[in-house]
Enzyme design. Structure first.
Site, short mmCIF file in Angstrom:
data_model
loop_
_atom_site.label_atom_id
_atom_site.label_comp_id
_atom_site.label_asym_id
_atom_site.label_seq_id
_atom_site.Cartn_x
_atom_site.Cartn_y
_atom_site.Cartn_z
N HIS A 106 16.59 76.04 -11.26
CA HIS A 106 17.42 75.90 -10.30
C HIS A 106 17.63 74.40 -10.02
O HIS A 106 16.98 73.57 -10.57
CB HIS A 106 16.85 76.30 -8.83
CG HIS A 106 15.53 75.64 -8.37
ND1 HIS A 106 14.51 76.17 -9.03
CD2 HIS A 106 15.49 74.81 -7.86
CE1 HIS A 106 13.38 75.38 -8.52
NE2 HIS A 106 14.16 74.53 -7.69
N HIS B 8 18.61 67.08 -10.66
CA HIS B 8 17.94 67.26 -11.91
C HIS B 8 17.26 68.87 -12.03
O HIS B 8 17.05 69.44 -10.88
CB HIS B 8 16.46 66.55 -12.36
CG HIS B 8 15.62 66.58 -11.56
ND1 HIS B 8 15.61 65.95 -10.23
CD2 HIS B 8 14.32 67.10 -11.43
CE1 HIS B 8 14.36 66.43 -9.58
NE2 HIS B 8 13.83 67.13 -10.33
#
Length: 165
Positions: free
Chosen positions: A39, A124
């Protein structure tokens, strides 16, 4: 329970991210993030109670209202080197839509008194924990194609000896 607000990866982007992990596996030691746990975190909340959970959901709804397109576009590979848990990640472009959404989300959380981790935002996706590179040749590593995000979700996670759930 630990909570965070994140963008679940759209299916094609998820497939491309898993392919990056598979490309890294021959040259990297570590615990790769399971497919179902990949995610893009927007805000880490930590342990929050029921009132804070409801307020976080309200903040999330307000942040996404009238939000423009949020484009997920891979930009780099990198790591956070910590004493006990080096993390290897796929960095994303600081897309204007993404950065605006994240900034609006933390404003909405703060205005509702929801605690969250305050640090500079670096978009990220964590690919592996306890990661270290072995010697070898990295072959044929291709980043996922850019794709628009489809949703934002409040996640809860539990730390176990096998990793997060």
């Amino acid at each position: 329970m630990r909570s965070f607000i994140a963008i679940p990866l759209p299916e094609e982007f998820l497939e491309g991210t898993v392919a990056v992990q598979q490309g890294l596996a021959p040259v990297m030691n570590g615990r790769f993030t399971p497919r179902e746990n990949l995610h893009l975190t927007l805000a880490f909340l930590g342990d929050i109670d029921e009132r804070e959970t409801r307020a976080a959901m309200d903040a999330m709804d307000a942040a996404v209202e009238d939000a423009g397109e949020v484009r997920l576009a891979p930009a780099s590979l990198g790591s956070f080197d910590r004493k006990k848990d080096s993390m290897f990640w796929l960095g994303l472009d600081k897309d204007l839509g993404l950065m605006t959404l994240q900034a609006r989300l933390v404003e909405e959380l703060a205005s509702r008194g929801v605690p969250f981790e305050r640090r500079a935002y670096l978009p990220h996706i964590t690919l592996a924990r306890r990661a270290s590179m072995r010697s070898g040749e990295l072959k044929g590593l291709a980043f996922p194609l850019p794709q628009a995000a489809e949703q934002v979700t409040l996640f809860r996670s539990e730390l176990t000896p096998e990793g997060s759930r």
